[in-house]
Design a protein around this motif. Sequence first.
Motif, PDB file in Angstrom:
ATOM      1  N   TYR A  25       1.081  27.883 -28.445  1.00  0.00           N
ATOM      2  CA  TYR A  25       2.276  28.486 -28.753  1.00  0.00           C
ATOM      3  C   TYR A  25       2.107  30.145 -28.577  1.00  0.00           C
ATOM      4  O   TYR A  25       1.267  30.753 -28.792  1.00  0.00           O
ATOM      5  CB  TYR A  25       2.506  28.346 -30.272  1.00  0.00           C
ATOM      6  CG  TYR A  25       3.488  26.711 -30.165  1.00  0.00           C
ATOM      7  CD1 TYR A  25       4.907  26.571 -30.014  1.00  0.00           C
ATOM      8  CD2 TYR A  25       2.542  25.888 -30.616  1.00  0.00           C
ATOM      9  CE1 TYR A  25       5.265  25.172 -30.497  1.00  0.00           C
ATOM     10  CE2 TYR A  25       2.966  24.497 -30.761  1.00  0.00           C
ATOM     11  CZ  TYR A  25       4.406  24.309 -30.710  1.00  0.00           C
ATOM     12  OH  TYR A  25       5.097  23.007 -30.901  1.00  0.00           O
ATOM     13  N   GLN A  26       3.105  30.359 -27.723  1.00  0.00           N
ATOM     14  CA  GLN A  26       3.279  31.910 -27.302  1.00  0.00           C
ATOM     15  C   GLN A  26       4.631  32.453 -27.656  1.00  0.00           C
ATOM     16  O   GLN A  26       5.597  31.795 -27.106  1.00  0.00           O
ATOM     17  CB  GLN A  26       2.777  32.159 -25.888  1.00  0.00           C
ATOM     18  CG  GLN A  26       1.238  31.761 -25.835  1.00  0.00           C
ATOM     19  CD  GLN A  26       0.931  32.028 -24.331  1.00  0.00           C
ATOM     20  OE1 GLN A  26       1.835  32.346 -23.351  1.00  0.00           O
ATOM     21  NE2 GLN A  26      -0.268  32.367 -24.056  1.00  0.00           N
ATOM     22  N   GLU A  27       4.666  33.267 -28.424  1.00  0.00           N
ATOM     23  CA  GLU A  27       6.096  34.011 -28.586  1.00  0.00           C
ATOM     24  C   GLU A  27       6.900  33.181 -29.352  1.00  0.00           C
ATOM     25  O   GLU A  27       8.305  32.883 -28.966  1.00  0.00           O
ATOM     26  CB  GLU A  27       6.607  34.687 -27.697  1.00  0.00           C
ATOM     27  CG  GLU A  27       5.631  35.777 -27.207  1.00  0.00           C
ATOM     28  CD  GLU A  27       6.212  36.632 -25.925  1.00  0.00           C
ATOM     29  OE1 GLU A  27       7.434  36.602 -25.541  1.00  0.00           O
ATOM     30  OE2 GLU A  27       5.411  37.227 -25.091  1.00  0.00           O
ATOM     31  N   GLY A  28       6.469  31.952 -30.091  1.00  0.00           N
ATOM     32  CA  GLY A  28       7.298  30.983 -30.579  1.00  0.00           C
ATOM     33  C   GLY A  28       7.852  29.735 -29.590  1.00  0.00           C
ATOM     34  O   GLY A  28       8.650  28.914 -29.815  1.00  0.00           O
ATOM     35  N   LYS A  29       7.124  29.604 -28.505  1.00  0.00           N
ATOM     36  CA  LYS A  29       7.616  28.860 -27.440  1.00  0.00           C
ATOM     37  C   LYS A  29       6.370  27.983 -27.056  1.00  0.00           C
ATOM     38  O   LYS A  29       5.394  28.234 -27.044  1.00  0.00           O
ATOM     39  CB  LYS A  29       8.099  29.410 -26.206  1.00  0.00           C
ATOM     40  CG  LYS A  29       9.322  30.240 -26.558  1.00  0.00           C
ATOM     41  CD  LYS A  29       9.906  30.847 -24.896  1.00  0.00           C
ATOM     42  CE  LYS A  29      11.259  31.383 -25.327  1.00  0.00           C
ATOM     43  NZ  LYS A  29      12.026  32.005 -24.114  1.00  0.00           N
TER      44      LYS A  29
END
Length: 117
Positions: free
Chosen positions: A28-32
């Motif tokens: 997960y990166q920046e909530g995605k």
Amino acid sequence: MANFTLTFQQISGGLDLPLVKVSDWYEYQEGKRGKRLGTQYLTLRIANGCELLAVRVEDAEAPVISQEELDKHNTSMNFVLARFEGFTARPYVDRAGRMQLSAKADRIVLVKDGAAK
């Protein structure tokens, strides 16, 4: 908090752990949600009051058992037991102030009647 790791023997009390749930593990990166990293296996720590423990295993393939097959075993009380190779667990404190474990392993081994399969 001190920085240390725990072994599978220390976490399991020398017992194989029953599997409860199998799911994909994603980055997960920046909530995605990003790429698939492997599989997360949810286990019961019998020696510790049946606490749940999620163990992440990096893999490029499908899980060693499907959730459907696992559900069949668990419904009939014929639990699938597992042990983990290359296992490490690190303690941390979650947002609610509770002590938790973050666990990873190189490989999962399913155990049937005392013998790995």
